[in-house]
Design an enzyme around this catalytic site. Structure first.
Site, PDB file in Angstrom:
ATOM      1  N   LYS A 174       0.850  -1.205   0.000  1.00  0.00           N
ATOM      2  CA  LYS A 174       0.000   0.000   0.000  1.00  0.00           C
ATOM      3  C   LYS A 174       0.881   1.248   0.000  1.00  0.00           C
ATOM      4  O   LYS A 174       2.094   1.159   0.253  1.00  0.00           O
ATOM      5  CB  LYS A 174      -0.925  -0.023   1.221  1.00  0.00           C
ATOM      6  CG  LYS A 174      -0.184   0.014   2.556  1.00  0.00           C
ATOM      7  CD  LYS A 174      -1.112  -0.295   3.724  1.00  0.00           C
ATOM      8  CE  LYS A 174      -0.356  -0.297   5.037  1.00  0.00           C
ATOM      9  NZ  LYS A 174      -1.186  -0.763   6.166  1.00  0.00           N
ATOM     10  N   TYR A 196      15.108  29.973   8.598  1.00  0.00           N
ATOM     11  CA  TYR A 196      13.880  30.652   9.044  1.00  0.00           C
ATOM     12  C   TYR A 196      13.800  30.712  10.566  1.00  0.00           C
ATOM     13  O   TYR A 196      14.105  29.732  11.255  1.00  0.00           O
ATOM     14  CB  TYR A 196      12.656  29.910   8.527  1.00  0.00           C
ATOM     15  CG  TYR A 196      12.399  30.085   7.052  1.00  0.00           C
ATOM     16  CD1 TYR A 196      12.113  31.344   6.514  1.00  0.00           C
ATOM     17  CD2 TYR A 196      12.435  28.991   6.194  1.00  0.00           C
ATOM     18  CE1 TYR A 196      11.873  31.490   5.155  1.00  0.00           C
ATOM     19  CE2 TYR A 196      12.183  29.128   4.835  1.00  0.00           C
ATOM     20  CZ  TYR A 196      11.910  30.389   4.319  1.00  0.00           C
ATOM     21  OH  TYR A 196      11.668  30.539   2.990  1.00  0.00           O
TER      22      TYR A 196
END
Ligand SMILES: *Cc1c(COP(=O)(O)O)cnc(C)c1O
Length: 388
Positions: free
Chosen positions: A43, A269
């Protein structure tokens, strides 16, 4: 029409999938559970590895039973595998889906997880037709999908009524562990007991309970079929213990610059990291848009995850940006790092589990988040390299 896909040489991140290691991992689990059979869970694009690369390699190792989450993934797996292997859809029969088109056209078997799904699925089998292959999910404690163990015999008997009416060929009865990676968790024994009780009501088909970590439980609840995912792709099914699996994924990204910051300057940042000494930095072309968790980097109090540059561990620092991240190379020899070299985020030194732990996320999150911008190469057991 011109080919719109970028040239692989334009990539900055490079993901290498070792299909030989993937096959070896499947064989090792298969041997461990023998005479029970070993399936493969593919999956979420085979946990980020790529269904088209992973599924045929697993089939080549001898796997003939696959699990996906969605019918769309099932259709991709069928195209990659061809006719033959069984493909089960774990999430069951979606309310919006056309069972004939989605499941029967691609030879997919839904794992039925509710009475409503059961009714819609068995309605497909009309009088006189052969019973349709069906898997039944029994909920033994996850309280997510599955016929309810607590509704007791009633829900399970409904499945058996359809089965005995000749509408369903129940070929798999399964349940799913809540906490198999915690061998001391009392839920494991409870779920084994509940599943055994449920099995007394639905005796048909193969019985299956184990995910990767379940295969390493002391109870050895292998039953007829096990369903590993994470361990196949190199994840450690025994957290806190040595990893019995081989690494499958190598992730490298190009270094764009090496540069110097003076003591007292911050990086990235929100100025989360400040240089305590004159420092040399490598600016790497990989960011959170590529699946690197924003929490992988260090700040003034916390050492970030490591990457391997010029053969040495170097910590990440400053907030991970969307497309860039920064490593501290101050302790490497001067001139050891130049633009165009690469930094290794995952491989034989840094495992999926290590990067996950240092980032405060699960290894499953790391694998399934592996980005779409990478150049992906699959290396076969014989050394052949294919673009994946
Ligand atoms: C994802 C999944 C698995 C595989 O789990 P791993 O921990 O990755 O081995 C098995 N069974 C079910 C129902 C799943 O959803």
């Amino acid at each position: 029409m011109p080919d719109p896909s970028p040239s692989p040489t334009q990539a900055a991140g490079f993901l290498t999938i070792d299909l030989g290691a993937l096959a070896d991992n499947w064989r090792a689990l298969s041997r461990r559970v023998s005479p029970a059979r070993c399936a493969a869970v593919i999956k979420a694009n085979a946990y980020g590895i790529g269904i088209e690369a992973a599924a045929p390699a697993l089939a080549g190792a001898g796997c003939d039973t696959f699990f996906v989450a969605h019918p769309r993934e099932g259709a991709r797996a069928r195209a990659a595998l061809g006719a033959g292997p069984r493909i089960y859809v774990l999430n069951g029969l979606q309310a919006s889906s056309d069972p004939r088109g989605d499941y029967r056209d691609h030879g997919l078997t839904p794992v039925i997880g509710s009475l409503d799904e059961l009714a819609r699925w068995s309605a497909l089998a009309h009088a006189g037709s052969a019973p349709i292959p069906t898997a039944i999910h029994i909920d033994t404690g996850m309280n997510r999908l599955g016929l309810s163990f607590f509704a007791g015999a009633n829900e399970l008997r409904a499945a058996m009524a359809d089965h005995h009416a000749g509408r369903l060929a129940i070929d798999l009865v399964m349940s799913h562990f809540v906490a198999a990676e915690e061998p001391d968790n009392a839920l494991n024994a409870l779920q084994i007991e509940r599943f055994t009780d449920a099995r007394a009501l639905i005796g048909d088909g193969l019985a299956s309970l184990c995910n990767s970590s379940g295969i390493f439980l002391p109870q050895k609840p292998f039953l007829d079929l096990v369903r590993p995912g994470y361990a196949l792709y190199g994840g450690n099914p025994t957290p806190g213990q040595p990893n019995p699996m081989k690494p499958v994924v190598t992730l490298r990204a190009l270094i764009q610059q090496a540069r110097v910051v003076e003591a007292g300057e911050s990086v990235g940042y929100n100025a989360r990291w400040t240089a305590r000494r004159r420092s040399r930095l490598a600016i790497i072309l990989l960011g959170y848009a590529d699946g690197l968790p924003r929490t992988a980097s260090g700040d003034d109090r916390w050492r970030g995850a490591d990457v391997i540059i010029a053969g040495r561990r170097c910590p990440l620092l400053g907030t991970v940006s969307m497309d860039l991240t920064v490593a501290d190379i101050t302790d490497l020899p001067e001139e050891a790092v130049q633009a165009g070299m690469s930094a290794e985020f995952l491989g034989s030194t840094i495992s999926v589990d290590e990067l996950a732990e240092r980032s405060g996320v699960s290894g499953y999150t790391i694998l399934t988040g592996l980005g779409a911008r990478f150049r992906r190469r699959a290396v076969g057991a014989d050394g052949t390299v294919t673009e994946a």
